[in-house]
Design an enzyme around this catalytic site. Structure first.
Site, PDB file in Angstrom:
ATOM      1  N   ASP B  15       0.845  -1.190   0.000  1.00 50.42           N
ATOM      2  CA  ASP B  15       0.000   0.000   0.000  1.00 50.42           C
ATOM      3  C   ASP B  15       0.884   1.244   0.000  1.00 50.42           C
ATOM      4  O   ASP B  15       2.110   1.141  -0.043  1.00 50.42           O
ATOM      5  CB  ASP B  15      -0.973  -0.035   1.184  1.00 50.42           C
ATOM      6  CG  ASP B  15      -0.249  -0.055   2.533  1.00 50.42           C
ATOM      7  OD1 ASP B  15       0.843   0.542   2.667  1.00 50.42           O
ATOM      8  OD2 ASP B  15      -0.778  -0.668   3.475  1.00 50.42           O
ATOM      9  N   ALA B  16       0.248   2.413   0.023  1.00 48.42           N
ATOM     10  CA  ALA B  16       0.976   3.678  -0.092  1.00 48.42           C
ATOM     11  C   ALA B  16       1.929   3.931   1.077  1.00 48.42           C
ATOM     12  O   ALA B  16       2.767   4.834   1.002  1.00 48.42           O
ATOM     13  CB  ALA B  16      -0.008   4.844  -0.249  1.00 48.42           C
TER      14      ALA B  16
END
Lengths: 133, 133, 133, 133
Positions: B15-16
């Site tokens: 994820d980010a």
């Protein structure tokens, strides 16, 4: 000569229609791409986490010829090609039980990860392209 | 004796924040579970697609000790245990670079897939539990 | 006249590059499609879970013009078109901050869900297409 | 007072068993969490993309009481609680058709995003916790 990758279809890849959810085929293709990079001695962690240059996908397309089920053993055959100084594409053919079940294409550009401006493909990608051509 | 499974962390798992998205660790555990079933000669396609009996998860928990990155090679060690005539649990330990990065537990009940009522664990799951104990 | 759908980009949509993972744009498009079906009074549960006729995707393509970030509020504009008695396509334009960030296309065929043979589009899809044209 | 969030179950949330894939319930909970942060005027893009402090999940657990189907309209009720100077937890109850279908808990620690060392909860999270308590 291209690159060949084997993938067992997982439960999380499926949907309530009982087959692989359409967009997940692109995940499987991307996994084959990651595996081909590793096979060219590219450090996957560096490549995808805080890289200096990155290769975002600007186009993807995918065709579906047969349903793919949980447990199916897929063979993904990849060929990659330079499309200019700062761009390449990958063609994927996905086989299940020796029959073409799907094919896909992704186009990637090379950017400086901090400015997001286009930049030339680095040497390690040129080498990878030579292996995958 | 348990079961051991190796997994390379994929870009789609992240994820980010630059690490594996928390819920995706459970996907990786489930993949180890699927692999252990196949190793016991269970047909994965039949097991997960239109089965007669099914084993839905009624509980899952997971603890995270270290961040896991794209490209990390994980070793998942599984032990499974019968919890009654119609229930079992699996304990997972996930190692990255020989250090415990995460651990997880899932509890599964056995149901008739058409009525969704509880039913006894079938012989092939008892055998699988014997192998995984 | 088409259909418009608003979507807030979620953390699970992103990857370690800090932006939306490419294949997840197709998830967001599919969510807009589901919402447009519901807006035509189609029962989503029946439509996607054990339906009599189903509309599997046989082609998808997507172009990316700008990176999309967690928290971005997207507007997805959809237009759908009949492509014959047993086929339709959907065109999607995805806007972030009033700029075109991505566009996509999906092609769907109509099949009998038990035999998987092609069959004519049912009346409720013709009505939906009339609304989305 | 807690926070309440509504979610329509999507096709991509389901698996070949015809119901929501177990780990995806945690995605839905995380989406409720993101929505509650936005409701406290926290900038979601900054919070999740290159933040100064981050709140990684160190524990998650989830119980499943009833199957959840595509198209189901869920109500997620959240309560959050401080667990010390650098830690909080969130309890989630997920209702479908006014019946408790699932419940979940996540525990988060506060870290400096560059050093990954524990640090005190910042003011905006204390305020959010006050709203969610």
């Amino acid at each position: 000569m291209g690159f060949s990758y084997s993938y067992i279809v997982r439960f999380r890849d499926t949907d309530a229609a009982g087959v692989v959810y359409f967009a997940n085929i692109l995940n499987i293709c991307h996994e084959a791409y990651e595996s081909s990079l590793a096979a060219s001695d590219i450090d996957i962690k560096e490549f995808f986490t805080k890289p200096i240059v990155a290769f975002p996908i600007v186009h993807a397309d995918v065709d579906f010829f047969r349903p793919i089920f949980c447990g199916d053993i897929l063979i993904i055959k990849m060929i990659a090609k330079k499309l200019g100084n700062d761009k390449f594409e990958i063609n994927y053919e996905i086989f299940a039980q020796n029959m073409l079940a799907s094919k896909a294409n992704t186009k990637h550009v090379c950017i400086d990860a901090s400015t997001r401006k286009r930049t030339d493909l680095p040497g390690y990608i040129i080498s990878w392209l030579d292996n995958l051509g």
